[in-house]
Design a protein around this motif. Structure first.
Motif, PDB file in Angstrom:
ATOM      1  N   ASN A  79       2.381   0.335  -7.603  1.00 12.57           N
ATOM      2  CA  ASN A  79       2.229   0.025  -6.082  1.00 12.57           C
ATOM      3  C   ASN A  79       1.716  -1.336  -6.027  1.00 12.57           C
TER       4      ASN A  79
ATOM      5  N   THR B 202      -0.137   8.126   1.627  1.00  9.83           N
ATOM      6  CA  THR B 202      -0.837   7.194   2.516  1.00  9.83           C
ATOM      7  C   THR B 202      -0.510   6.868   3.919  1.00  9.83           C
TER       8      THR B 202
ATOM      9  N   GLY C 217       6.151  -4.686   7.675  1.00  3.65           N
ATOM     10  CA  GLY C 217       6.691  -4.607   6.101  1.00  3.65           C
ATOM     11  C   GLY C 217       7.220  -3.383   5.792  1.00  3.65           C
TER      12      GLY C 217
ATOM     13  N   VAL D 245       4.578   1.553   1.209  1.00  2.00           N
ATOM     14  CA  VAL D 245       4.074   2.112   2.210  1.00  2.00           C
ATOM     15  C   VAL D 245       4.892   1.988   3.447  1.00  2.00           C
ATOM     16  N   GLY D 246       5.320   1.044   3.713  1.00  2.34           N
ATOM     17  CA  GLY D 246       6.154   0.685   4.794  1.00  2.34           C
ATOM     18  C   GLY D 246       7.599   1.443   4.976  1.00  2.34           C
TER      19      GLY D 246
ATOM     20  N   HIS E 276      -0.109  -3.002   6.956  1.00  5.27           N
ATOM     21  CA  HIS E 276      -0.747  -3.012   5.653  1.00  5.27           C
ATOM     22  C   HIS E 276      -0.445  -4.283   5.249  1.00  5.27           C
TER      23      HIS E 276
ATOM     24  N   ARG F 146       8.399 -10.365  -3.854  1.00  8.91           N
ATOM     25  CA  ARG F 146       8.985  -9.353  -2.510  1.00  8.91           C
ATOM     26  C   ARG F 146      10.540  -9.365  -2.767  1.00  8.91           C
TER      27      ARG F 146
HETATM   28  N1  LIG Z   1      -5.744   2.255   1.627  1.00  5.63           N
HETATM   29  C1  LIG Z   1      -4.712   2.909   0.832  1.00  5.63           C
HETATM   30  O1  LIG Z   1      -5.125   4.013   0.500  1.00  5.63           O
HETATM   31  C2  LIG Z   1      -3.632   2.323   0.410  1.00  5.63           C
HETATM   32  C3  LIG Z   1      -2.576   2.726  -0.151  1.00  5.63           C
HETATM   33  C4  LIG Z   1      -1.416   2.151  -0.610  1.00  5.63           C
HETATM   34  C5  LIG Z   1      -1.241   0.914  -0.447  1.00  5.63           C
HETATM   35  N2  LIG Z   1      -2.324   0.179   0.326  1.00  5.63           N
HETATM   36  C6  LIG Z   1      -2.094  -1.327   0.357  1.00  5.63           C
HETATM   37  O2  LIG Z   1      -1.202  -1.523   1.360  1.00  5.63           O
HETATM   38  C7  LIG Z   1      -0.380  -2.821   0.771  1.00  5.63           C
HETATM   39  C8  LIG Z   1       1.125  -2.467   0.843  1.00  5.63           C
HETATM   40  O3  LIG Z   1       1.070  -1.801  -0.418  1.00  5.63           O
HETATM   41  P1  LIG Z   1       2.629  -1.203  -0.932  1.00  5.63           P
HETATM   42  O4  LIG Z   1       2.340  -0.692  -2.494  1.00  5.63           O
HETATM   43  O5  LIG Z   1       3.312  -0.796   0.081  1.00  5.63           O
HETATM   44  O6  LIG Z   1       2.973  -2.781  -1.157  1.00  5.63           O
HETATM   45  P2  LIG Z   1       4.490  -3.390  -1.550  1.00  5.63           P
HETATM   46  O7  LIG Z   1       5.385  -2.289  -1.978  1.00  5.63           O
HETATM   47  O8  LIG Z   1       4.424  -4.640  -2.545  1.00  5.63           O
HETATM   48  O9  LIG Z   1       5.043  -4.004   0.017  1.00  5.63           O
HETATM   49  C9  LIG Z   1       4.387  -4.770   0.678  1.00  5.63           C
HETATM   50  C10 LIG Z   1       5.208  -5.379   1.671  1.00  5.63           C
HETATM   51  O10 LIG Z   1       4.671  -6.272   2.564  1.00  5.63           O
HETATM   52  C11 LIG Z   1       5.532  -7.326   2.949  1.00  5.63           C
HETATM   53  N3  LIG Z   1       4.835  -8.761   2.787  1.00  5.63           N
HETATM   54  C12 LIG Z   1       4.579  -9.543   3.814  1.00  5.63           C
HETATM   55  N4  LIG Z   1       3.946 -10.708   3.571  1.00  5.63           N
HETATM   56  C13 LIG Z   1       3.616 -10.452   2.170  1.00  5.63           C
HETATM   57  C14 LIG Z   1       3.187 -11.232   1.195  1.00  5.63           C
HETATM   58  N5  LIG Z   1       2.650 -12.393   1.485  1.00  5.63           N
HETATM   59  N6  LIG Z   1       3.061 -10.837  -0.229  1.00  5.63           N
HETATM   60  C15 LIG Z   1       3.537  -9.790  -0.428  1.00  5.63           C
HETATM   61  N7  LIG Z   1       4.139  -8.764   0.447  1.00  5.63           N
HETATM   62  C16 LIG Z   1       4.254  -9.350   1.719  1.00  5.63           C
HETATM   63  C17 LIG Z   1       6.649  -7.435   2.020  1.00  5.63           C
HETATM   64  O11 LIG Z   1       7.879  -7.119   2.957  1.00  5.63           O
HETATM   65  P3  LIG Z   1       8.575  -8.513   3.146  1.00  5.63           P
HETATM   66  O12 LIG Z   1       9.173  -9.158   1.981  1.00  5.63           O
HETATM   67  O13 LIG Z   1       9.932  -7.861   3.964  1.00  5.63           O
HETATM   68  O14 LIG Z   1       7.837  -8.985   4.372  1.00  5.63           O
HETATM   69  C18 LIG Z   1       6.554  -6.337   1.101  1.00  5.63           C
HETATM   70  O15 LIG Z   1       7.572  -5.437   0.933  1.00  5.63           O
HETATM   71  C19 LIG Z   1      -0.925  -3.244  -0.159  1.00  5.63           C
HETATM   72  O16 LIG Z   1      -2.126  -4.225   0.345  1.00  5.63           O
HETATM   73  C20 LIG Z   1      -1.934  -2.054  -0.773  1.00  5.63           C
HETATM   74  O17 LIG Z   1      -2.995  -2.454  -1.371  1.00  5.63           O
HETATM   75  C21 LIG Z   1      -3.578   0.733   0.527  1.00  5.63           C
END
Ligand SMILES: NC(=O)c1ccc[n+]([C@@H]2O[C@H](COP(=O)([O-])OP(=O)(O)OC[C@H]3O[C@@H](n4cnc5c(N)ncnc54)[C@H](OP(=O)(O)O)[C@@H]3O)[C@@H](O)[C@H]2O)c1
Length: 348
Positions: free
Chosen positions: A40, A153, A174, A179-180, A242, A332
């Motif tokens: 994650n 989530t 995203g 998550v997206g 997110h 990404r």
């Molecule tokens: N509070 C909670 O319980 C919880 C639980 C899960 C995750 N989260 C948070 O939610 C966020 C997403 O988590 P995830 O695991 O789904 O992450 P992930 O798989 O890395 O996905 C993040 C997405 O955000 C987009 N993005 C846009 N700008 C970005 C940038 N500057 N750097 C990286 N990605 C960028 C990217 O899509 P594009 O390339 O298409 O723009 C990427 O696919 C994180 O911050 C994580 O810590 C929180």
């Protein structure tokens, strides 16, 4: 046993895969032979270090895994050797007395396995039985490992906290991330009209495949302008954000009057400029959400086990290539989840 580990915070070079002391299940714990784990974005934050995060080093990362019960500790009642299980990584405070209507995620000492305490990207992990769910026969290890954290989530964000209704317009930012892509599927399952953003045409194609009705490349177009145009000037009922600082203002701009912005993360920073006038005049709601209760997690995981919802997999790598797994996320690359397997079971 072999485990992914790091002894100091830093760049990807700090990640190693090597010997680690064998874990032993304590009271109420189960020893799980890990068949697969998923990454994650949290694993990136934990590796880099965050203010207030004080880890016992070396730290084993990983908040998602699935595998087989190898041994049960004293007092375990729900599982026996050979059971198929997956991890729910959220842990409520010790002795939590179920105030907040029994919502464990609101307990004062709530923390996450893999973030605040040792995680599960290893050949074995000793885990509280209350953090395990049964994985039905027929569900493969990669699916079982890739689903729990992101689907719970997204479920809590959209369904429990956001109260998304069939027929509402929802914008998922995203959509290519863990998550997206879970949020797109849940919104579609709910019967909402789903708008999704991503940074490339290829990712948007995947987003449509998993349930998006309308897509926007936010590298090319201003997504708030696009949403206004696509909704005839009205805006959407809910935005699922997110991404954080980079998208915050446009998320607010994309909402219709009385709309809800649900956030669980701030990948691009947590201190955006905000427009208070827009929030009160349009009577917007800003809703925070973190992880999920076990009952919410079980509700959405049942839909995954039945095949109604499905994690998409970017890549499956041996745990010794965890550094590459971090690179895929940080750069990404691709759509959905990155999975790692212990090297000893990678080919099985
Ligand atoms: N509070 C909670 O319980 C919880 C639980 C899960 C995750 N989260 C948070 O939610 C966020 C997403 O988590 P995830 O695991 O789904 O992450 P992930 O798989 O890395 O996905 C993040 C997405 O955000 C987009 N993005 C846009 N700008 C970005 C940038 N500057 N750097 C990286 N990605 C960028 C990217 O899509 P594009 O390339 O298409 O723009 C990427 O696919 C994180 O911050 C994580 O810590 C929180």
């Amino acid at each position: 046993m072999k485990a992914v580990q790091f002894s100091e915070h830093g760049d990807r070079e700090v990640i190693e895969y090597g010997e680690f002391e064998d874990p032993e299940p304590g009271r109420g714990e189960v020893l799980v032979e890990v068949k697969a784990g998923a990454l994650n974005h949290l694993d990136i934050w934990t590796r880099k270090g965050m203010p207030g995060l004080d880890l016992d080093m070396p730290h084993i990362p990983g908040s998602d895994c699935a595998g087989i019960v190898a041994e049960t500790g004293p007092g375990v009642t729900r599982f026996e050797e050979g059971d198929r299980v997956a991890l729910l990584a959220g842990v409520p405070s010790d002795g939590y007395e179920f105030d907040h209507d029994g919502d464990e995620t609101l307990s004062p000492g709530f923390h996450i396995i893999g973030e605040h305490v040792r995680g599960v990207h290893a050949e074995y992990a000793a885990l509280p039985e209350s953090n395990l769910v049964e994985v039905p026969e027929g569900v493969d290890w990669v699916t079982a490992a890739a689903s729990p954290l992101v689907f719970q989530t997204a479920w809590r964000m959209l369904i429990e906290r956001g109260e998304l209704q069939a027929g509402e317009d929802v914008l998922v930012l995203g959509a290519s991330g863990g998550v997206g892509h879970a949020a797109v599927q849940i919104a579609d399952y709910t019967g909402a009209e789903v708008y999704a953003t991503a940074s490339s045409e290829e990712k948007l194609e995947y987003a449509r495949e998993v349930g998006a009705d309308h897509t926007i490349n936010y590298e090319e177009d201003d997504f708030a302008d696009e949403i206004r145009e696509m909704t005839g000037g009205r805006g959407v009922d809910m935005v699922v954000d997110h991404i954080g600082a980079q998208t915050w203002q446009n998320s607010l701009k994309s909402l219709t009057k009385g709309g809800r912005l649900v956030t669980c993360g701030a990948t691009t920073g947590g201190r955006p400029e905000t427009d208070i006038n827009r929030i009160f005049w349009n009577q917007l709601e800003i809703i925070g959400s973190t992880m999920a209760t076990p009952s919410e997690a079980n509700e959405v995981l049942d839909l995954v086990w039945e095949g109604e919802l499905e994690p998409r997999i970017r890549e499956v790598l041996p745990m010794s290539e965890t550094s590459r797994a971090h690179e895929i996320i940080e750069e990404r690359e691709g759509f959905g989840k990155v999975v790692v397997k212990p090297d000893s079971v990678y080919d099985s």
